[in-house]
Motif scaffolding. Structure first.
Motif, PDB file in Angstrom:
ATOM      1  N   LEU A  92       0.877  -1.271   0.229  1.00 34.32           N
ATOM      2  CA  LEU A  92      -0.170  -0.058   0.081  1.00 34.32           C
ATOM      3  C   LEU A  92       0.763   1.306   0.105  1.00 34.32           C
ATOM      4  O   LEU A  92       1.608   1.351   0.598  1.00 34.32           O
ATOM      5  CB  LEU A  92      -0.716  -0.047   1.348  1.00 34.32           C
ATOM      6  CG  LEU A  92      -2.104   1.050   0.984  1.00 34.32           C
ATOM      7  CD1 LEU A  92      -3.214   0.250   0.517  1.00 34.32           C
ATOM      8  CD2 LEU A  92      -2.418   1.325   2.768  1.00 34.32           C
ATOM      9  N   ARG A  95      -0.085   7.022   2.977  1.00 38.10           N
ATOM     10  CA  ARG A  95      -1.063   8.084   2.782  1.00 38.10           C
ATOM     11  C   ARG A  95      -0.746   9.234   3.760  1.00 38.10           C
ATOM     12  O   ARG A  95      -0.514   8.788   4.948  1.00 38.10           O
ATOM     13  CB  ARG A  95      -2.738   7.479   3.157  1.00 38.10           C
ATOM     14  CG  ARG A  95      -3.041   6.267   2.490  1.00 38.10           C
ATOM     15  CD  ARG A  95      -3.377   6.351   0.974  1.00 38.10           C
ATOM     16  NE  ARG A  95      -4.134   5.646   0.444  1.00 38.10           N
ATOM     17  CZ  ARG A  95      -3.877   4.681  -0.313  1.00 38.10           C
ATOM     18  NH1 ARG A  95      -2.703   4.177  -0.451  1.00 38.10           N
ATOM     19  NH2 ARG A  95      -5.110   3.751  -0.876  1.00 38.10           N
ATOM     20  N   ASN A 192      -2.210   0.488  11.060  1.00 39.38           N
ATOM     21  CA  ASN A 192      -3.055   0.871   9.862  1.00 39.38           C
ATOM     22  C   ASN A 192      -3.586  -0.202   9.278  1.00 39.38           C
ATOM     23  O   ASN A 192      -3.151  -0.715   8.264  1.00 39.38           O
ATOM     24  CB  ASN A 192      -2.411   1.815   9.110  1.00 39.38           C
ATOM     25  CG  ASN A 192      -3.290   2.118   7.682  1.00 39.38           C
ATOM     26  OD1 ASN A 192      -4.686   2.017   7.957  1.00 39.38           O
ATOM     27  ND2 ASN A 192      -2.745   2.656   6.700  1.00 39.38           N
ATOM     28  N   PRO A 193      -4.584  -1.067   9.860  1.00 44.09           N
ATOM     29  CA  PRO A 193      -4.723  -2.396   9.453  1.00 44.09           C
ATOM     30  C   PRO A 193      -5.742  -2.311   8.234  1.00 44.09           C
ATOM     31  O   PRO A 193      -6.245  -1.048   7.825  1.00 44.09           O
ATOM     32  CB  PRO A 193      -5.628  -3.026  10.483  1.00 44.09           C
ATOM     33  CG  PRO A 193      -6.423  -1.792  10.917  1.00 44.09           C
ATOM     34  CD  PRO A 193      -5.250  -0.765  11.116  1.00 44.09           C
ATOM     35  N   PRO A 194      -5.903  -3.303   7.399  1.00 42.38           N
ATOM     36  CA  PRO A 194      -6.922  -3.375   6.287  1.00 42.38           C
ATOM     37  C   PRO A 194      -8.238  -2.893   6.894  1.00 42.38           C
ATOM     38  O   PRO A 194      -8.727  -3.711   7.783  1.00 42.38           O
ATOM     39  CB  PRO A 194      -6.992  -4.687   5.642  1.00 42.38           C
ATOM     40  CG  PRO A 194      -5.552  -5.297   6.462  1.00 42.38           C
ATOM     41  CD  PRO A 194      -5.532  -4.825   7.463  1.00 42.38           C
ATOM     42  N   TYR A 195      -9.154  -2.075   6.439  1.00 42.29           N
ATOM     43  CA  TYR A 195     -10.272  -1.796   7.135  1.00 42.29           C
ATOM     44  C   TYR A 195     -11.370  -1.407   6.052  1.00 42.29           C
ATOM     45  O   TYR A 195     -12.307  -0.886   6.420  1.00 42.29           O
ATOM     46  CB  TYR A 195     -10.148  -0.446   7.893  1.00 42.29           C
ATOM     47  CG  TYR A 195      -9.405   0.838   7.348  1.00 42.29           C
ATOM     48  CD1 TYR A 195     -10.137   1.454   6.390  1.00 42.29           C
ATOM     49  CD2 TYR A 195      -8.413   1.370   8.071  1.00 42.29           C
ATOM     50  CE1 TYR A 195      -9.663   2.751   6.188  1.00 42.29           C
ATOM     51  CE2 TYR A 195      -8.021   2.629   7.681  1.00 42.29           C
ATOM     52  CZ  TYR A 195      -8.617   3.121   6.423  1.00 42.29           C
ATOM     53  OH  TYR A 195      -8.024   4.527   6.273  1.00 42.29           O
ATOM     54  N   ILE A 196     -11.341  -1.751   4.916  1.00 38.85           N
ATOM     55  CA  ILE A 196     -12.505  -1.498   3.909  1.00 38.85           C
ATOM     56  C   ILE A 196     -13.356  -2.807   3.944  1.00 38.85           C
ATOM     57  O   ILE A 196     -12.912  -3.868   3.808  1.00 38.85           O
ATOM     58  CB  ILE A 196     -11.843  -1.439   2.633  1.00 38.85           C
ATOM     59  CG1 ILE A 196     -10.673  -0.416   2.328  1.00 38.85           C
ATOM     60  CG2 ILE A 196     -12.867  -1.006   1.306  1.00 38.85           C
ATOM     61  CD1 ILE A 196     -11.014   1.118   2.735  1.00 38.85           C
ATOM     62  N   VAL A 208      -6.804   2.525  -6.492  1.00 43.07           N
ATOM     63  CA  VAL A 208      -6.595   1.693  -5.320  1.00 43.07           C
ATOM     64  C   VAL A 208      -7.316   0.266  -5.554  1.00 43.07           C
ATOM     65  O   VAL A 208      -6.469  -0.678  -5.030  1.00 43.07           O
ATOM     66  CB  VAL A 208      -7.524   2.312  -4.018  1.00 43.07           C
ATOM     67  CG1 VAL A 208      -7.367   1.653  -2.685  1.00 43.07           C
ATOM     68  CG2 VAL A 208      -6.994   3.899  -3.843  1.00 43.07           C
ATOM     69  N   ALA A 216      -4.153  -5.484   1.744  1.00 42.23           N
ATOM     70  CA  ALA A 216      -3.697  -4.327   2.590  1.00 42.23           C
ATOM     71  C   ALA A 216      -5.055  -3.533   2.924  1.00 42.23           C
ATOM     72  O   ALA A 216      -5.038  -2.541   3.515  1.00 42.23           O
ATOM     73  CB  ALA A 216      -2.753  -3.556   1.824  1.00 42.23           C
ATOM     74  N   LEU A 217      -6.187  -3.950   2.287  1.00 44.14           N
ATOM     75  CA  LEU A 217      -7.484  -3.176   2.026  1.00 44.14           C
ATOM     76  C   LEU A 217      -8.650  -4.073   2.776  1.00 44.14           C
ATOM     77  O   LEU A 217      -9.426  -3.341   3.586  1.00 44.14           O
ATOM     78  CB  LEU A 217      -7.771  -3.012   0.789  1.00 44.14           C
ATOM     79  CG  LEU A 217      -6.697  -2.148  -0.120  1.00 44.14           C
ATOM     80  CD1 LEU A 217      -7.286  -1.963  -1.508  1.00 44.14           C
ATOM     81  CD2 LEU A 217      -6.760  -0.712   0.408  1.00 44.14           C
ATOM     82  N   GLU A 247      -5.324   3.539  12.888  1.00 47.71           N
ATOM     83  CA  GLU A 247      -6.035   4.194  12.042  1.00 47.71           C
ATOM     84  C   GLU A 247      -7.379   3.583  11.781  1.00 47.71           C
ATOM     85  O   GLU A 247      -7.480   2.033  11.781  1.00 47.71           O
ATOM     86  CB  GLU A 247      -5.092   4.226  10.982  1.00 47.71           C
ATOM     87  CG  GLU A 247      -5.681   5.051   9.589  1.00 47.71           C
ATOM     88  CD  GLU A 247      -5.049   5.349   8.500  1.00 47.71           C
ATOM     89  OE1 GLU A 247      -3.807   5.442   8.415  1.00 47.71           O
ATOM     90  OE2 GLU A 247      -5.712   5.444   7.402  1.00 47.71           O
TER      91      GLU A 247
HETATM   92  N1  GLN Z   1      -6.544   4.498   3.376  1.00 42.83           N
HETATM   93  C1  GLN Z   1      -6.874   3.420   2.432  1.00 42.83           C
HETATM   94  C2  GLN Z   1      -7.921   3.774   1.309  1.00 42.83           C
HETATM   95  O1  GLN Z   1      -9.225   4.259   1.719  1.00 42.83           O
HETATM   96  C3  GLN Z   1      -7.289   2.300   3.068  1.00 42.83           C
HETATM   97  C4  GLN Z   1      -6.131   1.548   3.785  1.00 42.83           C
HETATM   98  C5  GLN Z   1      -6.626   0.446   4.933  1.00 42.83           C
HETATM   99  O2  GLN Z   1      -7.483  -0.330   4.516  1.00 42.83           O
HETATM  100  N2  GLN Z   1      -5.851   0.479   5.832  1.00 42.83           N
HETATM  101  O3  GLN Z   1      -7.482   3.834   0.230  1.00 42.83           O
END
Ligand code: GLN
Length: 286
Positions: A92, A95, A192-196, A208, A216-217, A247
Motif C-alpha cells: 500500500l 497516505r 493501520n490495518p486493512p479496514y475496507i 486503489v 492491505a485493504l 488508524e
Molecule cells: N486508506 C486506504 C484507502 O481508503 C485504506 C487503507 C486501509 O485499509 N488501511 O484507500
C-alpha cells in the motif's frame, strides 16, 4: 528530439483528469523521475531537448498513468512524515491520513513519562514500513518491530529501514491471527490495518481497487475484523502502561471505540481527526 515543454504539453493530453489525479502534477513528476531532476528544473529548462528513449518512456508512463496506475509505483517513491520511502507494487502506498496516527504516537511519547525511557513499539501490518520507520526516526528512545504477513511488505520495509539507516527497527514476518509472540512485551502497539468492507473495495478509486494490494485493504465483511484481533493480541503483549493506537476508516471510529471499550482493557480512549476533519485515529490508554 522533443523539448521538456512539448512533453509536458503532450502528457496532459494523455493523462485525463479523473477524481483521483492531477494531470499537470502527474506528468511533471513522471518527467522529473525520468530525468532525475526536480520540478523547478523543468520550469527553468523548458526548451531543453530530451533524448528519444526518455521521451518514449515518458509517453508509455503517461499512458499507464491514464489507466489509473499509481504514480508512486512508477517513481518508486512516496514522501511520508518528511521521509522518502521506497514503494512498489504489492504494498500500500503510504497516505497523508496515516501521518495523523504517527503524529499522535509521537505526541503521546513526548508529553508523558514515555519520553525518557526505552520503548518497545510494534507496528502491525507495516507495509512499506512508513509508520515503523518514521516512529523510529522521530523517537530515538524507541525500538520498533515492523510486522507484516506479506513477504513483499517485509522486503520493502527492509529496504526503507536500510535506506534511512535505521538501527532501531527490525522486521517480523507473521500473521496477527496466528503468530505466537514470545515473552516480549510492547509499550506501544500501532496499526493501520486493512479496514475496507470486503464488498465495497470495488467502489474505491481505480488506482486503489485495481492496483493496490487487496490484502492491505480487505477488512472482512464489516471492515472491522483486524481491530478485534489487534485488541485481543494487545491484551496479551502489552506492558503495564501501554498504548494502542490504530488508524480507522472515516466512519469507523465509533465502532472501533466500542471494540476497544468492550475489551475492558482501557482506562481512557481517544479519537483524533485527520487534516480533512474526519475521525482517523483511535487510541486506547491502559
Ligand atoms: N486508506 C486506504 C484507502 O481508503 C485504506 C487503507 C486501509 O485499509 N488501511 O484507500
Amino acid at each position: 528530439m522533443v523539448t521538456i515543454e512539448k512533453l509536458l504539453k503532450d502528457g496532459i493530453e494523455i493523462v485525463k483528469e479523473r477524481d483521483y489525479n492531477n494531470p499537470f502534477l502527474d506528468v511533471q513528476l513522471i518527467l522529473c523521475h525520468l530525468l532525475s531532476k526536480d520540478r523547478v528544473y523543468l520550469h527553468l529548462n523548458r526548451k531543453e531537448e530530451v533524448e528519444e528513449k526518455t521521451a518514449e518512456r515518458f509517453y508509455e508512463m503517461a499512458e499507464k498513468r491514464n489507466q489509473g496506475y499509481p504514480l508512486q509505483y512508477m517513481t518508486n517513491s512516496q514522501e511520508f512524515m518528511g521521509i522518502d520511502f521506497y514503494v512498489q507494487e504489492g504494498i500500500l502506498v503510504p497516505r497523508p491520513d496515516t501521518e495523523t496516527l504517527v503524529e499522535k504516537v509521537i505526541k503521546i511519547v513526548n508529553t508523558t513519562e514515555m519520553k525518557d525511557r526505552y520503548l518497545r513499539i510494534l507496528d502491525i501490518g507495516t507495509g512499506s514500513g512508513a509508520i515503523a520507520v518514521s516512529l523510529a526516526y522521530y523517537l530515538k528512545n524507541a525500538c520498533v518491530t515492523a510486522m507484516d504477513i506479506s513477504k513483499e511488505a517485509i522486503e520493502t520495509a527492509a529496504v526503507n529501514i536500510e535506506k534511512n539507516n535505521m538501527k532501531n527497527v527490525t522486521t517480523l514476518e507473521g500473521d496477527i491471527f496466528t503468530h505466537a509472540f514470545s515473552d516480549e512485551k510492547f509499550d506501544i502497539v500501532v496499526s493501520n490495518p486493512p479496514y475496507i468492507k470486503k464488498e465495497t473495495i470495488g467502489e474505491l478509486p481505480l488506482e486503489v481497487s485495481v492496483y493496490e494490494p487487496k490484502l492491505a485493504l480487505d477488512g472482512g465483511e464489516d471492515g472491522l475484523e483486524y481491530y478485534r484481533q489487534i485488541v485481543k493480541v494487545f491484551g496479551e503483549i502489552h506492558t503495564k502502561t501501554a498504548v494502542l493506537a490504530v488508524e480507522t476508516g472515516h466512519d469507523q471510529a465509533l465502532d472501533v471505540n466500542e471494540i476497544f471499550s468492550k475489551s475492558g482493557l482501557f482506562r481512557k480512549i481517544e479519537t483524533d481527526k485527520d487534516l480533512g476533519g474526519n475521525d482517523r485515529v483511535v487510541t486506547g490508554f491502559l
